[in-house]
Scaffold this motif. Structure first.
Motif, PDB file in Angstrom:
ATOM      1  N   LEU A 182      13.683  -3.095  -2.331  1.00 39.14           N
ATOM      2  CA  LEU A 182      12.311  -3.341  -2.585  1.00 39.14           C
ATOM      3  C   LEU A 182      12.131  -4.636  -3.180  1.00 39.14           C
ATOM      4  O   LEU A 182      10.906  -5.002  -2.870  1.00 39.14           O
ATOM      5  N   TRP A 183      12.530  -5.002  -4.326  1.00 41.24           N
ATOM      6  CA  TRP A 183      12.481  -6.251  -5.019  1.00 41.24           C
ATOM      7  C   TRP A 183      12.627  -7.323  -4.108  1.00 41.24           C
ATOM      8  O   TRP A 183      11.936  -8.232  -4.135  1.00 41.24           O
ATOM      9  N   ASP A 184      13.877  -7.436  -3.161  1.00 37.97           N
ATOM     10  CA  ASP A 184      13.717  -8.405  -2.347  1.00 37.97           C
ATOM     11  C   ASP A 184      13.009  -8.598  -0.997  1.00 37.97           C
ATOM     12  O   ASP A 184      13.200  -9.359  -0.411  1.00 37.97           O
ATOM     13  N   SER A 185      12.066  -7.424  -0.815  1.00 38.60           N
ATOM     14  CA  SER A 185      11.608  -7.558   0.309  1.00 38.60           C
ATOM     15  C   SER A 185      10.166  -8.460   0.141  1.00 38.60           C
ATOM     16  O   SER A 185       9.649  -8.904   1.347  1.00 38.60           O
ATOM     17  N   TRP A 186       9.892  -9.069  -1.023  1.00 31.98           N
ATOM     18  CA  TRP A 186       9.225 -10.195  -1.173  1.00 31.98           C
ATOM     19  C   TRP A 186       9.974 -11.549  -1.233  1.00 31.98           C
ATOM     20  O   TRP A 186      10.968 -11.572  -1.938  1.00 31.98           O
ATOM     21  N   SER A 187       9.360 -12.379  -0.454  1.00 35.33           N
ATOM     22  CA  SER A 187      10.351 -13.807  -0.469  1.00 35.33           C
ATOM     23  C   SER A 187       9.962 -14.467  -1.634  1.00 35.33           C
ATOM     24  O   SER A 187       8.790 -14.244  -2.330  1.00 35.33           O
ATOM     25  N   PRO A 188      10.944 -15.599  -2.052  1.00 35.69           N
ATOM     26  CA  PRO A 188      10.456 -16.353  -3.301  1.00 35.69           C
ATOM     27  C   PRO A 188       9.309 -17.056  -2.981  1.00 35.69           C
ATOM     28  O   PRO A 188       8.515 -17.522  -4.112  1.00 35.69           O
TER      29      PRO A 188
END
Length: 226
Positions: free
Chosen positions: A168-174
């Protein structure tokens, strides 16, 4: 404590705990008497920050322990919810890490990942999650499904729980773009879009201190801090 680096090197040496526990790496201020007044939490967190402690640690109590009709003397009466307190402490501290003990047996990944990511945003990248499990039916009675999980099952669920939270945290890109996620596993089957942008750390620090064989194996696989 042992820190296993993931994206960057992290070293944690000392923690301040409220209330105190029997540990040589944890300090508690005996003047913090109230278990509910915010002033007690603020006093201890600010004192620990001035003392250059690495993080401020809150335990979690989902039930009162009793024996023969009497509550254990060491239990905490009226303990507030940890993440709520830590969000308030984010406003009155600047550098110290803020670690919440949250149970992976009686919570859900999407909801908890949102709460932890929110703390990481509000604190400027100081959030940490101490992952624990629960094996007793007494705690389970407080929740809809009731009962309890066998030891192997609760650590399997906890490991998958942490994996889902990281997905879930990684589902947003930097660069701030939200991407759909989908997870199909033994304990969780969820899909959608995560509502909280990537937090300052990317991932809140994951802590685990299991003392059983299963707990140590889970910690070695899933935790940043052991």
């Amino acid at each position: 404590m042992t820190v296993r680096p993931r994206n960057s090197r992290r070293e944690i040496h000392l923690a301040a705990h409220f209330p105190g526990v029997n540990s040589t790496t944890v300090w508690a201020d005996p003047r913090s008497r109230s278990q509910i007044a915010f002033s007690s939490f603020e006093h201890l967190a600010r004192t620990a920050e001035r003392g250059l402690f690495d993080f401020f640690f809150l335990a979690e109590g989902l039930r009162l322990r009793e024996h023969k009709g009497r509550v254990h003397d060491l239990d905490v009466m009226g303990r507030p919810e940890s993440l709520t307190v830590l969000n308030a402490l984010a406003a009155v501290t600047e550098r110290i890490g803020l670690a919440a003990t949250v149970n992976a047996t009686f919570n859900e990944p999407y909801e908890l990942a949102r709460r932890l990511a929110t703390l990481d945003h509000l604190s400027g990248g100081r959030a940490a999650w101490n992952v624990v499990t629960s094996s007793d039916a007494f705690t389970g009675e407080n929740f809809r499904r009731g009962g309890y999980l066998d030891r192997a099952d609760r650590y399997t669920r906890a490991a998958e729980f942490v994996d889902v939270a990281r997905e879930l945290w990684d589902s947003w890109s930097p660069d701030g773009l939200s991407r759909p996620f989908a997870h199909r596993g033994q304990h969780f089957d969820i899909a959608g879009e995560f509502t909280v942008p990537r937090s300052p750390q990317g991932h809140p620090v994951v802590i685990q201190a299991g003392d059983s064989g299963e707990g140590r194996e889970f910690a070695a696989r899933s935790a940043d801090v052991i």
